[in-house]
Write a protein that holds these residues in place. Structure first.
Motif, PDB file in Angstrom:
ATOM      1  N   TRP A  59      37.698  59.661  54.576  1.00 32.42           N
ATOM      2  CA  TRP A  59      37.217  60.042  55.905  1.00 32.42           C
ATOM      3  C   TRP A  59      38.238  60.899  56.643  1.00 32.42           C
ATOM      4  N   SER A  60      39.507  60.649  56.454  1.00 40.68           N
ATOM      5  CA  SER A  60      40.536  61.494  57.062  1.00 40.68           C
ATOM      6  C   SER A  60      40.432  62.917  56.531  1.00 40.68           C
ATOM      7  N   GLN A  61      40.253  63.035  55.233  1.00 40.96           N
ATOM      8  CA  GLN A  61      40.128  64.350  54.607  1.00 40.96           C
ATOM      9  C   GLN A  61      38.878  65.059  55.121  1.00 40.96           C
ATOM     10  N   GLN A  62      37.770  64.330  55.204  1.00 39.13           N
ATOM     11  CA  GLN A  62      36.523  64.935  55.687  1.00 39.13           C
ATOM     12  C   GLN A  62      36.663  65.386  57.143  1.00 39.13           C
ATOM     13  N   THR A  63      37.325  64.583  57.950  1.00 41.59           N
ATOM     14  CA  THR A  63      37.529  64.924  59.359  1.00 41.59           C
ATOM     15  C   THR A  63      38.394  66.170  59.486  1.00 41.59           C
ATOM     16  N   GLU A  64      39.467  66.244  58.710  1.00 38.40           N
ATOM     17  CA  GLU A  64      40.340  67.417  58.740  1.00 38.40           C
ATOM     18  C   GLU A  64      39.576  68.676  58.330  1.00 38.40           C
ATOM     19  N   GLU A  65      38.787  68.569  57.260  1.00 46.18           N
ATOM     20  CA  GLU A  65      38.013  69.729  56.802  1.00 46.18           C
ATOM     21  C   GLU A  65      37.007  70.161  57.864  1.00 46.18           C
ATOM     22  N   SER A  66      36.338  69.197  58.491  1.00 42.73           N
ATOM     23  CA  SER A  66      35.358  69.523  59.528  1.00 42.73           C
ATOM     24  C   SER A  66      36.042  70.167  60.724  1.00 42.73           C
ATOM     25  N   THR A  67      37.198  69.646  61.105  1.00 44.62           N
ATOM     26  CA  THR A  67      37.943  70.218  62.230  1.00 44.62           C
ATOM     27  C   THR A  67      38.349  71.648  61.922  1.00 44.62           C
ATOM     28  N   THR A  68      38.797  71.906  60.698  1.00 46.71           N
ATOM     29  CA  THR A  68      39.186  73.257  60.293  1.00 46.71           C
ATOM     30  C   THR A  68      37.995  74.206  60.355  1.00 46.71           C
ATOM     31  N   VAL A  69      36.858  73.771  59.847  1.00 48.28           N
ATOM     32  CA  VAL A  69      35.653  74.603  59.860  1.00 48.28           C
ATOM     33  C   VAL A  69      35.231  74.895  61.293  1.00 48.28           C
ATOM     34  N   VAL A  70      35.224  73.881  62.142  1.00 47.90           N
ATOM     35  CA  VAL A  70      34.814  74.063  63.539  1.00 47.90           C
ATOM     36  C   VAL A  70      35.766  75.023  64.246  1.00 47.90           C
ATOM     37  N   THR A  71      37.058  74.882  64.013  1.00 46.07           N
ATOM     38  CA  THR A  71      38.046  75.770  64.642  1.00 46.07           C
ATOM     39  C   THR A  71      37.829  77.212  64.193  1.00 46.07           C
ATOM     40  N   THR A  72      37.653  77.392  62.893  1.00 44.02           N
ATOM     41  CA  THR A  72      37.439  78.735  62.351  1.00 44.02           C
ATOM     42  C   THR A  72      36.165  79.348  62.916  1.00 44.02           C
ATOM     43  N   GLN A  73      35.084  78.577  62.937  1.00 43.18           N
ATOM     44  CA  GLN A  73      33.815  79.099  63.428  1.00 43.18           C
ATOM     45  C   GLN A  73      33.862  79.354  64.931  1.00 43.18           C
ATOM     46  N   SER A  74      34.609  78.534  65.662  1.00 43.99           N
ATOM     47  CA  SER A  74      34.764  78.764  67.102  1.00 43.99           C
ATOM     48  C   SER A  74      35.487  80.076  67.354  1.00 43.99           C
ATOM     49  N   ALA A  75      36.510  80.353  66.568  1.00 50.53           N
ATOM     50  CA  ALA A  75      37.237  81.613  66.694  1.00 50.53           C
ATOM     51  C   ALA A  75      36.319  82.788  66.364  1.00 50.53           C
ATOM     52  N   ALA A  79      35.187  85.828  68.888  1.00 48.34           N
ATOM     53  CA  ALA A  79      35.340  87.243  68.540  1.00 48.34           C
ATOM     54  C   ALA A  79      34.002  87.968  68.631  1.00 48.34           C
ATOM     55  N   ALA A  80      32.934  87.328  68.172  1.00 55.43           N
ATOM     56  CA  ALA A  80      31.606  87.930  68.230  1.00 55.43           C
ATOM     57  C   ALA A  80      31.164  88.114  69.685  1.00 55.43           C
ATOM     58  N   GLU A  81      31.474  87.149  70.551  1.00 47.05           N
ATOM     59  CA  GLU A  81      31.126  87.270  71.970  1.00 47.05           C
ATOM     60  C   GLU A  81      31.876  88.441  72.610  1.00 47.05           C
ATOM     61  N   MET A  82      33.165  88.607  72.262  1.00 47.38           N
ATOM     62  CA  MET A  82      33.932  89.732  72.793  1.00 47.38           C
ATOM     63  C   MET A  82      33.335  91.058  72.311  1.00 47.38           C
ATOM     64  N   LEU A  83      32.993  91.120  71.051  1.00 45.55           N
ATOM     65  CA  LEU A  83      32.400  92.321  70.502  1.00 45.55           C
ATOM     66  C   LEU A  83      31.080  92.625  71.203  1.00 45.55           C
ATOM     67  N   LEU A  84      30.286  91.600  71.409  1.00 41.66           N
ATOM     68  CA  LEU A  84      29.011  91.770  72.097  1.00 41.66           C
ATOM     69  C   LEU A  84      29.238  92.255  73.542  1.00 41.66           C
ATOM     70  N   THR A  85      30.216  91.718  74.206  1.00 41.95           N
ATOM     71  CA  THR A  85      30.523  92.150  75.571  1.00 41.95           C
ATOM     72  C   THR A  85      30.957  93.603  75.564  1.00 41.95           C
TER      73      THR A  85
END
Length: 91
Positions: A59-75, A79-85
């Motif tokens: 579960w620690s590994q799964q949480t870390e992977e999910s956090t990494t994915v969420v952080t990457t996708q948030s970034a 970037a997409a919002e800035m480009l759209l603006t």
């Protein structure tokens, strides 16, 4: 008939006693069931502990992977919002 049976049994018992015949049984020692239960419980507890550790690690590994994915996708979304603006301003 019952009386005859009792007399026969008494007679046979008397013969056995007078014959001096001794029977010894060579049986294995009885098992200590409390000790067996204690050992089984110890094995169960150890297995349960190992499973909990593995589950916590998983579960620690799964949480870390999910956090990494969420952080990457948030970034990427940022970037997409800035480009759209920028594109809206250009239009």
């Amino acid at each position: 008939m019952k009386k005859n049976h009792k007399e026969e049994v008494k007679g046979l018992q008397a013969q056995i006693v007078s014959s001096g015949f001794i029977v010894e049984v060579d049986a294995p020692k009885s098992q200590d069931l409390a000790k067996i239960m204690e050992d089984t419980r110890a094995q169960y507890d150890e297995l349960a502990r190992k499973n909990r550790e593995e589950l916590d690690k998983y579960w620690s590994q799964q949480t870390e992977e999910s956090t990494t994915v969420v952080t990457t996708q948030s970034a990427e979304v940022g970037a997409a919002e800035m480009l759209l603006t920028d594109l809206r301003c250009t239009v």
